[in-house]
Design a protein around this motif. Structure first.
Motif, PDB file in Angstrom:
ATOM      1  N   PHE A 165       0.833  -1.199   0.000  1.00  0.00           N
ATOM      2  CA  PHE A 165       0.000   0.000   0.000  1.00  0.00           C
ATOM      3  C   PHE A 165       0.874   1.258   0.000  1.00  0.00           C
ATOM      4  CE2 PHE A 165      -2.101   3.344   2.512  1.00  0.00           C
ATOM      5  CZ  PHE A 165      -3.234   3.551   1.750  1.00  0.00           C
ATOM      6  N   ASN A 166       1.946   1.240   0.795  1.00  0.00           N
ATOM      7  CA  ASN A 166       2.831   2.396   0.860  1.00  0.00           C
ATOM      8  C   ASN A 166       3.591   2.599  -0.446  1.00  0.00           C
ATOM      9  OD1 ASN A 166       2.150   3.133   3.465  1.00  0.00           O
ATOM     10  ND2 ASN A 166       3.652   1.756   4.383  1.00  0.00           N
ATOM     11  N   TYR A 167       4.079   1.496  -1.050  1.00  0.00           N
ATOM     12  CA  TYR A 167       4.772   1.628  -2.333  1.00  0.00           C
ATOM     13  C   TYR A 167       3.804   2.036  -3.440  1.00  0.00           C
ATOM     14  CZ  TYR A 167       9.004  -0.403  -0.337  1.00  0.00           C
ATOM     15  OH  TYR A 167      10.133  -0.614   0.410  1.00  0.00           O
ATOM     16  N   ARG A 168       2.573   1.610  -3.316  1.00  0.00           N
ATOM     17  CA  ARG A 168       1.544   2.014  -4.273  1.00  0.00           C
ATOM     18  C   ARG A 168       1.375   3.537  -4.249  1.00  0.00           C
ATOM     19  NH1 ARG A 168      -1.406   1.215  -8.845  1.00  0.00           N
ATOM     20  NH2 ARG A 168      -3.487   2.114  -8.659  1.00  0.00           N
ATOM     21  N   LYS A 169       1.395   4.128  -3.060  1.00  0.00           N
ATOM     22  CA  LYS A 169       1.279   5.587  -2.962  1.00  0.00           C
ATOM     23  C   LYS A 169       2.466   6.279  -3.617  1.00  0.00           C
ATOM     24  CE  LYS A 169       0.547   6.129   1.472  1.00  0.00           C
ATOM     25  NZ  LYS A 169       0.268   6.850   2.744  1.00  0.00           N
ATOM     26  N   GLU A 170       3.668   5.721  -3.437  1.00  0.00           N
ATOM     27  CA  GLU A 170       4.850   6.282  -4.093  1.00  0.00           C
ATOM     28  C   GLU A 170       4.671   6.268  -5.608  1.00  0.00           C
ATOM     29  OE1 GLU A 170       7.730   7.508  -2.778  1.00  0.00           O
ATOM     30  OE2 GLU A 170       6.917   7.319  -0.735  1.00  0.00           O
ATOM     31  N   PHE A 171       4.121   5.180  -6.109  1.00  0.00           N
ATOM     32  CA  PHE A 171       3.931   5.020  -7.552  1.00  0.00           C
ATOM     33  C   PHE A 171       2.882   6.001  -8.082  1.00  0.00           C
ATOM     34  CE2 PHE A 171       1.867   2.377 -11.029  1.00  0.00           C
ATOM     35  CZ  PHE A 171       2.847   2.643 -11.973  1.00  0.00           C
ATOM     36  N   THR A 172       1.724   6.064  -7.416  1.00  0.00           N
ATOM     37  CA  THR A 172       0.673   6.970  -7.898  1.00  0.00           C
ATOM     38  C   THR A 172       1.094   8.437  -7.748  1.00  0.00           C
ATOM     39  OG1 THR A 172      -0.443   6.825  -5.731  1.00  0.00           O
ATOM     40  CG2 THR A 172      -1.197   5.337  -7.479  1.00  0.00           C
ATOM     41  N   ASN A 173       1.860   8.742  -6.701  1.00  0.00           N
ATOM     42  CA  ASN A 173       2.363  10.117  -6.557  1.00  0.00           C
ATOM     43  C   ASN A 173       3.310  10.470  -7.701  1.00  0.00           C
ATOM     44  OD1 ASN A 173       0.937  10.494  -4.214  1.00  0.00           O
ATOM     45  ND2 ASN A 173       2.660  10.095  -2.853  1.00  0.00           N
ATOM     46  N   ALA A 174       4.163   9.514  -8.099  1.00  0.00           N
ATOM     47  CA  ALA A 174       5.080   9.755  -9.210  1.00  0.00           C
ATOM     48  C   ALA A 174       4.312   9.957 -10.510  1.00  0.00           C
ATOM     49  CB  ALA A 174       6.056   8.595  -9.343  1.00  0.00           C
ATOM     50  N   LEU A 175       3.262   9.166 -10.730  1.00  0.00           N
ATOM     51  CA  LEU A 175       2.433   9.348 -11.925  1.00  0.00           C
ATOM     52  C   LEU A 175       1.773  10.723 -11.914  1.00  0.00           C
ATOM     53  CD1 LEU A 175       0.641   5.861 -12.218  1.00  0.00           C
ATOM     54  CD2 LEU A 175       2.533   6.704 -13.618  1.00  0.00           C
ATOM     55  N   LEU A 236       9.610   1.717 -10.553  1.00  0.00           N
ATOM     56  CA  LEU A 236       9.052   2.602 -11.569  1.00  0.00           C
ATOM     57  C   LEU A 236       8.920   4.025 -11.052  1.00  0.00           C
ATOM     58  CD1 LEU A 236       6.243   0.381 -13.173  1.00  0.00           C
ATOM     59  CD2 LEU A 236       8.468   0.984 -14.162  1.00  0.00           C
ATOM     60  N   ALA A 237       8.470   4.173  -9.803  1.00  0.00           N
ATOM     61  CA  ALA A 237       8.325   5.508  -9.215  1.00  0.00           C
ATOM     62  C   ALA A 237       9.662   6.244  -9.204  1.00  0.00           C
ATOM     63  CB  ALA A 237       7.765   5.403  -7.801  1.00  0.00           C
ATOM     64  N   ALA A 238      10.721   5.532  -8.812  1.00  0.00           N
ATOM     65  CA  ALA A 238      12.045   6.159  -8.755  1.00  0.00           C
ATOM     66  C   ALA A 238      12.546   6.533 -10.146  1.00  0.00           C
ATOM     67  CB  ALA A 238      13.034   5.210  -8.069  1.00  0.00           C
ATOM     68  N   GLU A 239      12.331   5.637 -11.131  1.00  0.00           N
ATOM     69  CA  GLU A 239      12.808   5.896 -12.489  1.00  0.00           C
ATOM     70  C   GLU A 239      12.027   7.041 -13.144  1.00  0.00           C
ATOM     71  OE1 GLU A 239      15.368   4.631 -14.165  1.00  0.00           O
ATOM     72  OE2 GLU A 239      15.948   3.514 -12.362  1.00  0.00           O
ATOM     73  N   ILE A 240      10.712   7.075 -12.918  1.00  0.00           N
ATOM     74  CA  ILE A 240       9.885   8.151 -13.482  1.00  0.00           C
ATOM     75  C   ILE A 240      10.309   9.501 -12.915  1.00  0.00           C
ATOM     76  CG2 ILE A 240       7.549   9.133 -13.470  1.00  0.00           C
ATOM     77  CD1 ILE A 240       6.544   6.180 -13.669  1.00  0.00           C
ATOM     78  N   LYS A 241      10.495   9.567 -11.617  1.00  0.00           N
ATOM     79  CA  LYS A 241      10.921  10.817 -10.971  1.00  0.00           C
ATOM     80  C   LYS A 241      12.291  11.253 -11.485  1.00  0.00           C
ATOM     81  CE  LYS A 241      11.977  12.863  -6.490  1.00  0.00           C
ATOM     82  NZ  LYS A 241      12.068  12.645  -5.018  1.00  0.00           N
TER      83      LYS A 241
END
Length: 337
Positions: A165-175, A236-241
């Motif tokens: 759930f926490n990593y999901r938030k990182e991902f959606t925040n990056a999107l 993915l969140a880290a790479e997108i950012k």
């Protein structure tokens, strides 16, 4: 789906690895045998009488299914073990295909294994039918009537779900922060993550597990699958950012697609993703009778340890786990990181 035990080694092994089903089968079938060294053993002569077939038929299956039967408990007694066994049955052994110095015997598990493959016997056919009925009863009894959320009985499920759930938030925040696209991006790239991990879109997964629109697919996913999803989302969140900051602008969809493609071929992710695919494909077929066509190559028999994990004494319903102070303490530690 229909289960033809005579033609499916996988279905046979899934039953034979379930000790809770074996205990119930031993209780209800009442096939006799000789109790020796902590278990019930059957000679080939006894199985001739049980199944109503010839000794040569038993020998034929011993030859054609030797590796499987031996792995499930067919053994050859020699020396002191054979003398002790003979003493239990009165010192005389009538058997087929053995010398007086050795004796092949089946334990209860191997005897069931033989019943599952023995097509010439009407009695074996009746036993196969009883096996399937009793296995269904045992599964229903131990998981409270359904298996849709059997994944949640794993004691590692809740911590894994919280972390995901926490990593999901990182991902959606990056999107949200770094991708130039409307709200549709959340569904599109969630499907990208699912396709990287288990080759299915969310809707395909829903159809296979027969989930309603109100049910969250992740609530049905095993710990290993959630960890794989979390690993992909975090990467993915880290790479997108990083890419957006390097270009000093938001990313366009083709650029995000390229990042997803790289993740799909990332050798660092490969072991955790392959493990998730094996667990999902094998457990869903074994526990939920659900076949993931895209993952058929990953299907294996469900190991004995998984039956302990999801049906055993250590497994508990989600409600029971949430009332456990130790589980709540784990959540607090995760939250305070």
């Amino acid at each position: 789906m229909d289960k033809d035990l005579t033609s499916s080694p996988l279905e046979r092994q899934n039953i034979l690895n379930n000790r809770y089903a074996l205990e119930k089968l031993q209780e209800h079938l009442g096939l006799g045998g000789t109790f020796y060294d902590g278990e019930w053993l059957f000679t080939k002569h006894q199985l001739v009488e049980i199944f109503g077939v010839s000794g040569s038929t038993i020998e034929k299956y011993l030859a054609s299914h030797n590796a499987e039967l031996s792995a499930n408990g067919y053994i050859v007694l020699r020396g002191s073990k054979l003398r002790a066994f003979k003493a239990l049955i009165g010192g005389t052994v009538i058997d087929y295909g053995t010398k007086t110095s050795i004796l092949g015997v089946f334990n209860f598990r191997a005897m069931l294994n033989l019943a599952m493959v023995l097509v010439e016997s009407d009695r074996a056919r009746v036993i196969r039918s009883r096996i399937l009925d009793i296995v269904l009863d045992v599964m229903a009894e131990r998981v409270g009537g359904h298996t849709k959320y059997i994944n949640q009985r794993d004691c590692d499920y809740l911590p894994a779900a919280y972390q995901e759930f926490n990593y999901r938030k990182e991902f959606t925040n990056a999107l949200g922060d770094y991708v130039e696209m409307g709200k549709a991006k959340y569904g599109i790239y969630t499907n990208k993550v699912y396709q990287i991990v288990f080759r299915e879109k969310a809707q395909e997964y829903r159809q296979i597990l027969k989930l309603s629109n109100r049910e969250n697919p992740r609530d049905t996913m095993y710990t290993e699958v959630l960890k794989a999803i979390a690993s992909v989302e975090n990467g993915l969140a880290a790479e997108i950012k990083a890419a957006a900051e390097r270009l000093n602008r938001k990313l366009r969809p083709p650029e995000v697609d390229n990042i997803c493609d790289e993740a799909d071929n990332n050798p660092f992710l490969k072991p955790i993703i392959e493990d998730a695919r094996i667990k999902m494909a094998s457990r869903d077929l074994g526990f939920r009778d659900a076949l993931h066509h895209q993952l058929e190559a990953y299907i294996q028999s469900v190991p004995e340890s998984d039956f302990e994990r999801f049906l055993g004494e250590a497994s508990r319903s989600l409600e029971e786990q949430l009332s456990d102070p130790e589980i709540l303490a784990v959540f607090k530690r995760l939250k305070d990181r």
